[in-house]
Design a protein around this motif. Structure first.
Motif, mmCIF file in Angstrom:
data_model
loop_
_atom_site.group_PDB
_atom_site.id
_atom_site.type_symbol
_atom_site.label_atom_id
_atom_site.label_comp_id
_atom_site.label_asym_id
_atom_site.label_seq_id
_atom_site.Cartn_x
_atom_site.Cartn_y
_atom_site.Cartn_z
ATOM 1 N N PHE A 109 -27.821 -34.562 -11.042
ATOM 2 C CA PHE A 109 -29.046 -35.253 -10.639
ATOM 3 C C PHE A 109 -29.085 -35.412 -9.123
ATOM 4 N N MET A 110 -30.283 -35.698 -8.639
ATOM 5 C CA MET A 110 -30.511 -36.019 -7.235
ATOM 6 C C MET A 110 -31.361 -37.281 -7.197
ATOM 7 N N PRO A 111 -30.907 -38.332 -6.523
ATOM 8 C CA PRO A 111 -31.789 -39.487 -6.334
ATOM 9 C C PRO A 111 -32.953 -39.073 -5.425
ATOM 10 N N GLN A 112 -34.143 -39.594 -5.703
ATOM 11 C CA GLN A 112 -35.294 -39.246 -4.872
ATOM 12 C C GLN A 112 -34.990 -39.613 -3.424
ATOM 13 N N PRO A 113 -35.081 -38.624 -2.514
ATOM 14 C CA PRO A 113 -34.749 -38.901 -1.110
ATOM 15 C C PRO A 113 -35.760 -39.840 -0.466
ATOM 16 N N VAL A 114 -35.278 -40.641 0.486
ATOM 17 C CA VAL A 114 -36.160 -41.544 1.229
ATOM 18 C C VAL A 114 -36.272 -41.130 2.692
ATOM 19 N N GLY A 115 -35.532 -40.115 3.105
ATOM 20 C CA GLY A 115 -35.594 -39.619 4.483
ATOM 21 C C GLY A 115 -35.518 -38.107 4.482
ATOM 22 N N ASP A 116 -34.899 -37.557 5.518
ATOM 23 C CA ASP A 116 -34.815 -36.097 5.622
ATOM 24 C C ASP A 116 -33.484 -35.544 5.109
ATOM 25 N N MET A 117 -32.700 -36.401 4.454
ATOM 26 C CA MET A 117 -31.457 -35.965 3.811
ATOM 27 C C MET A 117 -31.495 -36.379 2.345
ATOM 28 N N ALA A 118 -30.666 -35.706 1.543
ATOM 29 C CA ALA A 118 -30.593 -36.044 0.123
ATOM 30 C C ALA A 118 -29.176 -35.795 -0.372
ATOM 31 N N GLY A 119 -28.815 -36.501 -1.415
ATOM 32 C CA GLY A 119 -27.508 -36.317 -2.045
ATOM 33 C C GLY A 119 -27.671 -35.655 -3.397
ATOM 34 N N GLY A 120 -26.647 -34.943 -3.815
ATOM 35 C CA GLY A 120 -26.628 -34.322 -5.136
ATOM 36 C C GLY A 120 -25.324 -34.649 -5.827
ATOM 37 N N PHE A 121 -25.415 -34.861 -7.138
ATOM 38 C CA PHE A 121 -24.263 -35.313 -7.904
ATOM 39 C C PHE A 121 -24.186 -34.553 -9.220
ATOM 40 N N LEU A 122 -22.969 -34.250 -9.653
ATOM 41 C CA LEU A 122 -22.761 -33.525 -10.901
ATOM 42 C C LEU A 122 -21.271 -33.496 -11.213
ATOM 43 N N THR A 123 -20.940 -33.007 -12.390
ATOM 44 C CA THR A 123 -19.547 -32.815 -12.783
ATOM 45 C C THR A 123 -19.360 -31.363 -13.188
ATOM 46 N N VAL A 124 -18.314 -30.735 -12.662
ATOM 47 C CA VAL A 124 -17.922 -29.383 -13.059
ATOM 48 C C VAL A 124 -16.685 -29.525 -13.935
ATOM 49 N N THR A 125 -16.793 -29.078 -15.181
ATOM 50 C CA THR A 125 -15.668 -29.120 -16.107
ATOM 51 C C THR A 125 -15.077 -27.726 -16.238
ATOM 52 N N ASN A 126 -13.763 -27.648 -16.157
ATOM 53 C CA ASN A 126 -13.042 -26.381 -16.275
ATOM 54 C C ASN A 126 -12.184 -26.435 -17.528
ATOM 55 N N SER A 127 -12.593 -25.723 -18.572
ATOM 56 C CA SER A 127 -11.812 -25.682 -19.814
ATOM 57 C C SER A 127 -10.850 -24.500 -19.824
ATOM 58 N N GLY A 128 -10.770 -23.767 -18.721
ATOM 59 C CA GLY A 128 -9.881 -22.616 -18.614
ATOM 60 C C GLY A 128 -8.475 -23.008 -18.213
ATOM 61 N N ASP A 129 -7.601 -22.010 -18.203
ATOM 62 C CA ASP A 129 -6.195 -22.253 -17.890
ATOM 63 C C ASP A 129 -5.849 -21.906 -16.447
ATOM 64 N N ALA A 130 -6.864 -21.735 -15.593
ATOM 65 C CA ALA A 130 -6.626 -21.481 -14.170
ATOM 66 C C ALA A 130 -7.570 -22.341 -13.343
ATOM 67 N N ALA A 131 -7.079 -22.813 -12.232
ATOM 68 C CA ALA A 131 -7.893 -23.620 -11.326
ATOM 69 C C ALA A 131 -8.901 -22.734 -10.599
#
Length: 151
Positions: free
Chosen positions: A39-61
């Motif tokens: 998700f991204m919170p609605q920006p209030v200026g000229d910058m914005a943040g983004g957030f998420l989770t990456v899950t790795n179910s594999g056996d290598a980083a």
């Protein structure tokens, strides 16, 4: 069976065994990445943040090396330590683990955004990894105060 039929059968068996062995190698021994909770919170200026989770179910980083988006020509990845943000070159995605990008912690930062996305819209991003292919994700734009970790 004559000699030619025996050689053809033997060649076919060897080729099949080789193909099966190669197929087995390519499906194991690597990162298997999935993205959720974006998700991204609605920006209030000229910058914005983004957030998420990456899950790795594999056996290598793997490693998140960059993020791109049509929203900004300057998308950075930031770590937060001692309540201070700083740009980093990459984030590790551990084998059989996850990378969390969340409010108050590590995150994606969109600098000098080209337009103000509104709540209910989606912002397309591309996550680039060291080993895996890129993953395209749509970040739903939420209320400016949205924080799923507080619920």
């Amino acid at each position: 069976m004559n000699r030619r039929t025996t050689l053809t059968a033997l060649s076919t068996a060897v080729a099949l065994a080789g193909a099966m062995a190669l197929g087995g190698c390519s499906s194991d021994d690597g990162p298997e990445l999935k993205v959720h909770g974006a998700f991204m919170p609605q920006p209030v200026g000229d910058m914005a943040g983004g957030f998420l989770t990456v899950t790795n179910s594999g056996d290598a980083a793997d490693r998140l090396t960059s993020v791109t988006s049509p929203l900004s020509d300057d998308v950075q990845i930031h770590e937060t330590k001692d309540q201070k943000m700083r740009q980093v070159k990459s984030f590790d995605v551990p084998a059989d683990g996850e990378l969390k990008l969340e409010r108050g912690g590590n995150h994606i930062m969109f600098m000098a955004i080209k337009k103000q996305p509104k709540q209910g819209e989606k912002v397309r991003i591309r996550l680039n990894f060291e080993k895996s292919g890129p993953i395209e994700v749509d970040l739903p734009v939420e209320a400016a105060t949205h924080n799923p970790s507080k619920h």
